[in-house]
Design a protein around this motif. Structure first.
Motif, PDB file in Angstrom:
ATOM      1  N   THR A   1       0.847  -1.185   0.000  1.00 28.22           N
ATOM      2  CA  THR A   1       0.000   0.000   0.000  1.00 28.22           C
ATOM      3  C   THR A   1       0.885   1.239   0.000  1.00 28.22           C
ATOM      4  OG1 THR A   1      -1.766   1.200   1.152  1.00 28.22           O
ATOM      5  CG2 THR A   1      -0.172   0.052   2.535  1.00 28.22           C
ATOM      6  N   GLU A   2       0.478   2.238  -0.765  1.00 32.55           N
ATOM      7  CA  GLU A   2       1.209   3.511  -0.835  1.00 32.55           C
ATOM      8  C   GLU A   2       2.681   3.302  -1.179  1.00 32.55           C
ATOM      9  OE1 GLU A   2       0.412   5.414   2.911  1.00 32.55           O
ATOM     10  OE2 GLU A   2      -1.585   6.045   2.279  1.00 32.55           O
ATOM     11  N   ASN A   3       2.972   2.265  -1.971  1.00 28.43           N
ATOM     12  CA  ASN A   3       4.341   1.959  -2.409  1.00 28.43           C
ATOM     13  C   ASN A   3       5.288   1.769  -1.220  1.00 28.43           C
ATOM     14  OD1 ASN A   3       6.089   1.471  -4.609  1.00 28.43           O
ATOM     15  ND2 ASN A   3       6.935   3.535  -4.485  1.00 28.43           N
ATOM     16  N   TYR A   4       4.759   1.253  -0.104  1.00 26.61           N
ATOM     17  CA  TYR A   4       5.563   1.102   1.108  1.00 26.61           C
ATOM     18  C   TYR A   4       6.747   0.157   0.889  1.00 26.61           C
ATOM     19  CZ  TYR A   4       6.986  -0.376   5.767  1.00 26.61           C
ATOM     20  OH  TYR A   4       7.727  -0.675   6.886  1.00 26.61           O
ATOM     21  N   ARG A   5       6.522  -0.943   0.179  1.00 28.90           N
ATOM     22  CA  ARG A   5       7.590  -1.937   0.006  1.00 28.90           C
ATOM     23  C   ARG A   5       8.809  -1.331  -0.687  1.00 28.90           C
ATOM     24  NH1 ARG A   5       6.289  -5.931   3.523  1.00 28.90           N
ATOM     25  NH2 ARG A   5       4.250  -6.844   3.091  1.00 28.90           N
ATOM     26  N   ASN A   6       8.601  -0.583  -1.769  1.00 29.77           N
ATOM     27  CA  ASN A   6       9.732   0.025  -2.479  1.00 29.77           C
ATOM     28  C   ASN A   6      10.403   1.109  -1.646  1.00 29.77           C
ATOM     29  OD1 ASN A   6       9.646  -1.533  -4.810  1.00 29.77           O
ATOM     30  ND2 ASN A   6       8.238  -0.160  -5.860  1.00 29.77           N
ATOM     31  N   ARG A   7       9.597   1.909  -0.946  1.00 30.92           N
ATOM     32  CA  ARG A   7      10.173   2.965  -0.109  1.00 30.92           C
ATOM     33  C   ARG A   7      11.024   2.366   0.995  1.00 30.92           C
ATOM     34  NH1 ARG A   7       6.971   5.571   2.948  1.00 30.92           N
ATOM     35  NH2 ARG A   7       4.984   4.465   2.605  1.00 30.92           N
TER      36      ARG A   7
END
Length: 270
Positions: free
Chosen positions: A196-202
């Motif tokens: 969610t909300e690009n959490y993994r990449n961040r």
């Protein structure tokens, strides 16, 4: 050392930014939470979390410089890595074998019929799951034949609750969903990725930067460095980031859920 202010979407992210800038772990910091921030309602009234942080006096006295690790790394940019690498003392290098990336076994992708059954069934399960959590969420499912992976992206007004501290809630839900998805797939294993909300990449980018800063610190001080406990996915990011470094290696120590990554100098070639 004076406090420095950091702002990010969550308190956790602000502390990670502080640790990255100072080249230490969050446990090495003295922190003050100025504002926990807010997600607002439907994005209205949202504000960032604000913290003040500085390196603990005891850590500074142990030899950690006050300047940020990134700044320290930029100054010798014209030199080769060998020029900044201090001589390795034999007794400083542990005997344990460093981490080696293992190739994951591949599974056959789903047939069109299997996908047609899996996706609606999983979507219905997720809708019920988030309704039971009283969480307003819009779910998107995307299956990839390459890697036999089911990517689930969730959008909503209060995704901080879904992520949890250091992504622990997100990881727990991902595990739960993986059990459901794979219970009727027989000999095929589907890798589930919940985000969610690009959490993994961040989070991945943050950990990669942290790993590089810690590696530089280990080379400079000739002392091994133990990071805070991490889940297997995050430990793998640290291991993989430093796997090809010529001077440092990594290993994991301890038992779950307190297992940690240690970054240490490799033995000097004889």
């Amino acid at each position: 050392m004076e406090y420095k202010e950091f702002r990010a979407k969550t308190v956790e992210d602000a502390l990670i930014d502080a640790a990255k800038e100072f080249g230490v772990t969050t446990s090495d910091l003295e922190t003050l939470i100025v504002d926990k921030g807010s997600t607002g309602f439907l994005g209205i009234g949202a504000r960032q979390a604000t913290v003040k942080a500085r390196v603990k006096t005891a850590v500074l006295e142990a030899g950690i410089p006050e300047r940020p690790a990134e700044t320290a790394e930029k100054k010798p940019a014209a030199k080769k890595e060998e020029d900044i690498m201090p001589p390795v003392e034999e007794e400083d290098a542990p005997e344990e074998k460093p981490f080696v990336e293992k190739e994951r076994p591949k599974s056959e992708p789903l047939s069109e019929e299997e996908k047609a059954e899996l996706l609606p069934r999983t979507k219905e399960y997720l809708d019920k799951l988030f309704a039971a959590m009283e969480l307003e969420a819009e779910v998107t499912l995307d299956y990839h034949d390459d890697g036999n992976e089911l990517c689930i992206d969730v959008e909503g007004p209060d995704m901080g609750v879904l992520i949890g501290k250091r992504g622990q809630t997100l990881d727990a839900l991902q595990y739960l969903i993986s059990l459901y998805v794979n219970k009727n797939t027989k000999d095929k294993y589907i890798r589930v990725k919940l985000d969610t909300e690009n959490y993994r990449n961040r989070r991945k980018e943050t950990l990669e930067n942290l790993a590089k800063n810690i590696a530089f610190k280990v080379k400079r001080t000739r002392r091994s460095f133990t990071l805070e406990p991490m889940n297997p996915y995050e430990r793998r990011i640290i291991h993989s980031t430093l796997q090809n470094d010529k001077f440092v290696a990594t290993r994991s120590e301890g038992e779950e859920p307190y297992r940690k990554v240690v970054v240490y100098l490799k033995k000097k070639d004889k």
